[in-house]
Design an enzyme around this catalytic site. Structure first.
Site, PDB file in Angstrom:
ATOM      1  N   GLU A 174       0.845  -1.194   0.000  1.00 42.53           N
ATOM      2  CA  GLU A 174       0.000   0.000   0.000  1.00 42.53           C
ATOM      3  C   GLU A 174       0.882   1.246   0.000  1.00 42.53           C
ATOM      4  O   GLU A 174       1.852   1.332   0.757  1.00 42.53           O
ATOM      5  CB  GLU A 174      -0.939   0.050   1.221  1.00 42.53           C
ATOM      6  CG  GLU A 174      -1.870   1.265   1.100  1.00 42.53           C
ATOM      7  CD  GLU A 174      -2.865   1.444   2.248  1.00 42.53           C
ATOM      8  OE1 GLU A 174      -2.515   1.165   3.400  1.00 42.53           O
ATOM      9  OE2 GLU A 174      -4.001   1.885   1.958  1.00 42.53           O
ATOM     10  N   GLU A 199       4.102   5.274   4.189  1.00 44.14           N
ATOM     11  CA  GLU A 199       3.412   6.513   4.569  1.00 44.14           C
ATOM     12  C   GLU A 199       4.493   7.525   4.906  1.00 44.14           C
ATOM     13  O   GLU A 199       5.197   7.369   5.900  1.00 44.14           O
ATOM     14  CB  GLU A 199       2.467   6.277   5.756  1.00 44.14           C
ATOM     15  CG  GLU A 199       1.854   7.545   6.317  1.00 44.14           C
ATOM     16  CD  GLU A 199       1.285   8.496   5.245  1.00 44.14           C
ATOM     17  OE1 GLU A 199       0.365   8.092   4.532  1.00 44.14           O
ATOM     18  OE2 GLU A 199       1.799   9.624   5.119  1.00 44.14           O
ATOM     19  N   ASP A 253       9.641   7.708   0.761  1.00 44.61           N
ATOM     20  CA  ASP A 253       8.783   7.861  -0.409  1.00 44.61           C
ATOM     21  C   ASP A 253       8.829   6.525  -1.170  1.00 44.61           C
ATOM     22  O   ASP A 253       9.908   6.054  -1.551  1.00 44.61           O
ATOM     23  CB  ASP A 253       9.299   9.007  -1.301  1.00 44.61           C
ATOM     24  CG  ASP A 253       8.333   9.333  -2.424  1.00 44.61           C
ATOM     25  OD1 ASP A 253       7.863   8.392  -3.103  1.00 44.61           O
ATOM     26  OD2 ASP A 253       8.049  10.525  -2.632  1.00 44.61           O
ATOM     27  N   ASP A 278      -2.900  11.632  -3.093  1.00 46.07           N
ATOM     28  CA  ASP A 278      -2.981  13.103  -3.077  1.00 46.07           C
ATOM     29  C   ASP A 278      -3.062  13.639  -4.499  1.00 46.07           C
ATOM     30  O   ASP A 278      -2.225  13.289  -5.334  1.00 46.07           O
ATOM     31  CB  ASP A 278      -1.719  13.691  -2.424  1.00 46.07           C
ATOM     32  CG  ASP A 278      -1.696  13.452  -0.927  1.00 46.07           C
ATOM     33  OD1 ASP A 278      -2.663  13.818  -0.261  1.00 46.07           O
ATOM     34  OD2 ASP A 278      -0.694  12.886  -0.438  1.00 46.07           O
ATOM     35  N   LYS A 326      -1.847  22.253  -6.481  1.00 42.79           N
ATOM     36  CA  LYS A 326      -1.111  23.448  -6.919  1.00 42.79           C
ATOM     37  C   LYS A 326      -0.145  23.102  -8.053  1.00 42.79           C
ATOM     38  O   LYS A 326       0.572  22.099  -7.952  1.00 42.79           O
ATOM     39  CB  LYS A 326      -0.298  24.016  -5.749  1.00 42.79           C
ATOM     40  CG  LYS A 326      -1.155  24.601  -4.659  1.00 42.79           C
ATOM     41  CD  LYS A 326      -0.285  25.246  -3.599  1.00 42.79           C
ATOM     42  CE  LYS A 326      -1.147  25.698  -2.439  1.00 42.79           C
ATOM     43  NZ  LYS A 326      -0.378  25.971  -1.237  1.00 42.79           N
ATOM     44  N   ASP A 347     -11.452  10.252  -5.295  1.00 42.71           N
ATOM     45  CA  ASP A 347     -12.693  11.031  -5.305  1.00 42.71           C
ATOM     46  C   ASP A 347     -12.482  12.315  -6.102  1.00 42.71           C
ATOM     47  O   ASP A 347     -13.267  13.246  -5.982  1.00 42.71           O
ATOM     48  CB  ASP A 347     -13.156  11.348  -3.875  1.00 42.71           C
ATOM     49  CG  ASP A 347     -12.116  12.120  -3.087  1.00 42.71           C
ATOM     50  OD1 ASP A 347     -10.915  11.854  -3.260  1.00 42.71           O
ATOM     51  OD2 ASP A 347     -12.494  13.011  -2.293  1.00 42.71           O
TER      52      ASP A 347
HETATM   53  C1  LIG Z   1      -4.961  11.745   0.491  1.00 39.21           C
HETATM   54  S1  LIG Z   1      -4.130  10.778   1.647  1.00 39.21           S
HETATM   55  C2  LIG Z   1      -5.074   9.267   1.588  1.00 39.21           C
HETATM   56  C3  LIG Z   1      -4.769   8.378   2.727  1.00 39.21           C
HETATM   57  C4  LIG Z   1      -5.515   7.048   2.786  1.00 39.21           C
HETATM   58  N1  LIG Z   1      -5.071   6.151   1.721  1.00 39.21           N
HETATM   59  C5  LIG Z   1      -6.978   7.257   2.711  1.00 39.21           C
HETATM   60  O1  LIG Z   1      -7.587   6.875   1.696  1.00 39.21           O
HETATM   61  O2  LIG Z   1      -7.533   7.802   3.696  1.00 39.21           O
HETATM   62  C6  LIG Z   1      -2.629  10.283   0.817  1.00 39.21           C
HETATM   63  C7  LIG Z   1      -1.548   9.780   1.765  1.00 39.21           C
HETATM   64  O3  LIG Z   1      -0.449   9.305   0.994  1.00 39.21           O
HETATM   65  C8  LIG Z   1       0.776   9.723   1.578  1.00 39.21           C
HETATM   66  N2  LIG Z   1       1.738   9.766   0.458  1.00 39.21           N
HETATM   67  C9  LIG Z   1       1.677  10.617  -0.593  1.00 39.21           C
HETATM   68  N3  LIG Z   1       2.663  10.360  -1.467  1.00 39.21           N
HETATM   69  C10 LIG Z   1       3.369   9.306  -0.963  1.00 39.21           C
HETATM   70  C11 LIG Z   1       4.515   8.581  -1.407  1.00 39.21           C
HETATM   71  N4  LIG Z   1       5.116   8.915  -2.546  1.00 39.21           N
HETATM   72  N5  LIG Z   1       4.979   7.544  -0.656  1.00 39.21           N
HETATM   73  C12 LIG Z   1       4.355   7.246   0.512  1.00 39.21           C
HETATM   74  N6  LIG Z   1       3.268   7.909   0.997  1.00 39.21           N
HETATM   75  C13 LIG Z   1       2.781   8.920   0.271  1.00 39.21           C
HETATM   76  C14 LIG Z   1       0.436  11.059   2.197  1.00 39.21           C
HETATM   77  O4  LIG Z   1       1.300  11.405   3.244  1.00 39.21           O
HETATM   78  C15 LIG Z   1      -1.001  10.841   2.682  1.00 39.21           C
HETATM   79  O5  LIG Z   1      -1.036  10.369   4.010  1.00 39.21           O
END
Ligand SMILES: C[S@@+](CC[C@H](N)C(=O)[O-])C[C@H]1O[C@@H](n2cnc3c(N)ncnc32)[C@H](O)[C@@H]1O
Length: 250
Positions: free
Chosen positions: A83, A108, A135, A158, A162, A194
């Site tokens: 994940e 995360e 990352d 995400d 921007k 979404d």
């Molecule tokens: C919009 S949130 C969605 C979180 C969760 N999957 C949910 O549906 O509630 C996206 C998450 O991905 C993490 N994230 C974004 N880019 C990432 C990356 N390249 N590697 C690991 N985590 C990442 C962010 O810190 C954030 O907590």
């Protein structure tokens, strides 16, 4: 105990693409452009401590060689699900607990969320889950052999609205190449969003790649018992539509 609801934003109605910035991001992808926190090879040190080894938490450039060896053994010892962006971990903690015969790796980047996830995983005694706040884009090609992943879960990535942040978006062509390389034939990329404009971009990129089938909504049945992520729960509570995609590696 119920988790506090995160302060979710809905975002603008239009999902913009800044083609020039995305072109630069793709051209400089291999140099780490867009990595969250910057290229870890240039980081002088990590500010936040991880739980001490042998906890099943790692940073690729910080963990000891012995710890990384344990991780490598773990990654090949059972079918592997990954994940990216676990946040509060509702999905991955329950999913890993429900599938002890499979192995899970969750990324995360936010350290506080990761630390909380690690505590909850330890409390539940999940021996089949490893975690990292690296990352995912940096670690995956360095950790995993081609064809070694069974499922990728990328739930509500995400959108990085921007223009100056667009290089951070996960779904760009080199990332889809990476997923195609790491999944074995028959493996699955499960994505949810979404943000309709981002969903279109993801679907176009993945279905246009050639290595994946079109999304197969009937595969949702395989995940019928999955706990909704926190963003999904927010969408359900507020009546915000979202879509799941299930792309299978050819
Ligand atoms: C919009 S949130 C969605 C979180 C969760 N999957 C949910 O549906 O509630 C996206 C998450 O991905 C993490 N994230 C974004 N880019 C990432 C990356 N390249 N590697 C690991 N985590 C990442 C962010 O810190 C954030 O907590």
């Amino acid at each position: 105990m119920p988790q506090p609801r995160p302060p979710y934003r809905v975002g603008p109605s239009e999902f913009d693409i800044d083609p020039d910035r995305l072109e630069v991001a793709v051209a400089r992808y291999d140099q780490g452009k867009g990595l969250i926190g910057g290229n870890p090879e240039r980081r002088p040190r990590w500010l936040h401590p991880l739980p001490p080894e042998p906890a099943s938490v790692f940073r690729l450039l910080e963990s000891s060689p012995e710890h990384r060896q344990r991780l490598q053994t773990f990654l090949t010892a059972a079918p592997l699900e990954i994940e990216i962006g676990s946040a509060y971990g509702e999905f991955i903690l329950d999913w890993a607990a429900a599938h002890p015969e499979r192995h899970f790796l969750a990324f995360e980047v936010k350290w506080k969320l990761l630390a909380r996830l690690a505590k909850r995983s330890e409390r539940r005694g999940l021996a089949n889950l490893w975690l990292s706040d690296d990352d995912a884009r940096y670690d995956l090609p360095r950790l995993l052999a081609p064809g070694s992943v069974d499922v990728f879960h990328i739930l509500f990535p995400d959108p990085w609205w921007k223009p100056k942040h667009q290089a951070r978006r996960l779904f760009v062509p080199p990332f889809v190449d990476l997923l195609a390389q790491l999944l074995h034939p028959g493996g699955m990329l499960r994505v949810a969003t979404d943000v309709p404009g981002y969903g279109e971009v993801i679907q176009d990129l993945v279905e246009g790649h050639g290595a994946f089938t079109p999304t197969q909504p009937q595969l949702a049945a395989r995940f019928a018992g999955a706990t909704p992520t926190s963003r999904q729960a927010f969408c359900e509570e507020t009546g915000r539509p979202y879509t799941y995609y299930y792309f299978v590696r050819r």
